[in-house]
Every structure is written in structure tokens, then in C-alpha cells.
Design a protein around this motif. Sequence first.
Motif, PDB file in Angstrom:
ATOM      1  N   LEU A  32       0.843  -1.187   0.000  1.00  8.35           N
ATOM      2  CA  LEU A  32       0.000   0.000   0.000  1.00  8.35           C
ATOM      3  C   LEU A  32       0.882   1.242   0.000  1.00  8.35           C
ATOM      4  CD1 LEU A  32      -2.959   0.841  -0.022  1.00  8.35           C
ATOM      5  CD2 LEU A  32      -2.831   1.087   2.455  1.00  8.35           C
ATOM      6  N   TRP A  59      -8.115   6.224   5.236  1.00  6.45           N
ATOM      7  CA  TRP A  59      -7.403   7.021   4.230  1.00  6.45           C
ATOM      8  C   TRP A  59      -7.235   8.468   4.698  1.00  6.45           C
ATOM      9  CZ3 TRP A  59      -7.171   2.399   2.613  1.00  6.45           C
ATOM     10  CH2 TRP A  59      -6.429   2.070   1.485  1.00  6.45           C
ATOM     11  N   THR A  85      -4.652   8.977   7.494  1.00  8.22           N
ATOM     12  CA  THR A  85      -3.247   8.814   7.118  1.00  8.22           C
ATOM     13  C   THR A  85      -2.838   9.745   5.975  1.00  8.22           C
ATOM     14  OG1 THR A  85      -3.838   6.943   5.667  1.00  8.22           O
ATOM     15  CG2 THR A  85      -3.174   6.421   7.922  1.00  8.22           C
ATOM     16  N   ARG A 139      -3.906  10.062   2.930  1.00 13.58           N
ATOM     17  CA  ARG A 139      -3.890   9.538   1.566  1.00 13.58           C
ATOM     18  C   ARG A 139      -5.025  10.174   0.742  1.00 13.58           C
ATOM     19  NH1 ARG A 139      -1.840   5.035   4.463  1.00 13.58           N
ATOM     20  NH2 ARG A 139      -0.042   4.084   3.403  1.00 13.58           N
ATOM     21  N   ALA A 152      -2.907   0.534   5.816  1.00 16.30           N
ATOM     22  CA  ALA A 152      -2.897   2.008   5.869  1.00 16.30           C
ATOM     23  C   ALA A 152      -2.328   2.511   7.183  1.00 16.30           C
ATOM     24  CB  ALA A 152      -4.309   2.544   5.658  1.00 16.30           C
TER      25      ALA A 152
END
Length: 198
Positions: free
Chosen positions: A6, A46, A49, A51, A196
Amino acid sequence: MNERELHSKAALVVIDVQKGFDEKEFWGPRDNPDAEENIAALIDAWQATGRPVVFVRHDSLKPGSPLRPGQEGNDLKDFVEERRGKGEGAELFVTKTVNSAFYGTPDLREWFEAEGIHQFVVTGIQTNMCAETTARMGGNLGYEVLFALDATHTFDLTGPYGWRLTAEELARATAVTLQGGGFAEVVTTAELVAAAQR
């Protein structure tokens, strides 16, 4: 999934999680009652973190569709709408009138290239329609695609010759086609959240 799989810039593509899909009389029986909970968990992971997240909405051109613009069913479900704009990472909102999110506005591929994104995760509705089509096209375009099967759902469907498949059978066929055909790797929400957070 291992720790390498990832990327820090892996995008989450949240496809067509719209209120119109709650109209049981229109769509018929569905599978995976945990889909919405898993979709929410992925968005949270997501955003926590940093992203990138892409939110996609289907603006149906079909008369009578619950997903037509101007209908309440066109709106994103509340749990998705309330998460928009909450992450630290890049975010994009795409609208489309066909199955693939790569044929929407703004251009998803151009955005991926500008953001340096080479890997993305597919989640949303319907498993065997817009989610699968987006995953297939992503694979064809050379992206590394992860398909969060348990964070999607679909509905029973009748095709030619009166053939009818249940939502569960269609989801299984999608998973086999995507991974067996080399379009995407089928993964679970738990695997993705753990990756993640590493």
C-alpha cells in the motif's frame, strides 16, 4: 497484503455511494449488508493517514432512474457526504454518466498523473457494474488496482435467456474475473485498514 503493497499515495476511489441505491423496489435484493460500514472504515483510514480520496457520483441519464440529477437519490449517502473535505490528503469529486470513473469530470487519469498516483483502491456500488468497470479500466491503463470486495455491494440481475444471478453470485464472478484476469487484486477492508495504519 504485505507492508510494501500500500503506497503512501494510494488513492481510495469511492464509487457511487448514493441514496438512490436504497430504493429496494427499484433494484431488488442486494448482498453484503456490511458494505457501508466497510466503506466508512476505508474512508476514515485514508483520511487519517493523509492519503488521497476520490468521491464519485453517477448522474444517470436513464428516465426513471433513482440516480438522476435533481432527485434525492442522486445525492451521496449521508455517511459519505459528511466525510468529504475532512482528510489531510488530496481529494477529488468526479461526476459521470457511464460505468467507468475514468470517463467522468474532471478527468481522473489526469488527476492521478498530476498527483503521482500509481495505485488505487476501488470501493462502492455496484460491485459488478461501475466498481468492476473502473477496476478493469484501471488495470488496462497500467495502474495497480486493489479491489475491496467486502466494501462493495450489488443486486440480483436478470440477463439474456432469462438467466438470473444473485447478488452474491455476481460479486463472486467479479472477484474471479478481476483477479483471475489480472485486472486487480481482490482484498478485504481489514487488510487495507491494517496496511494504511502501518
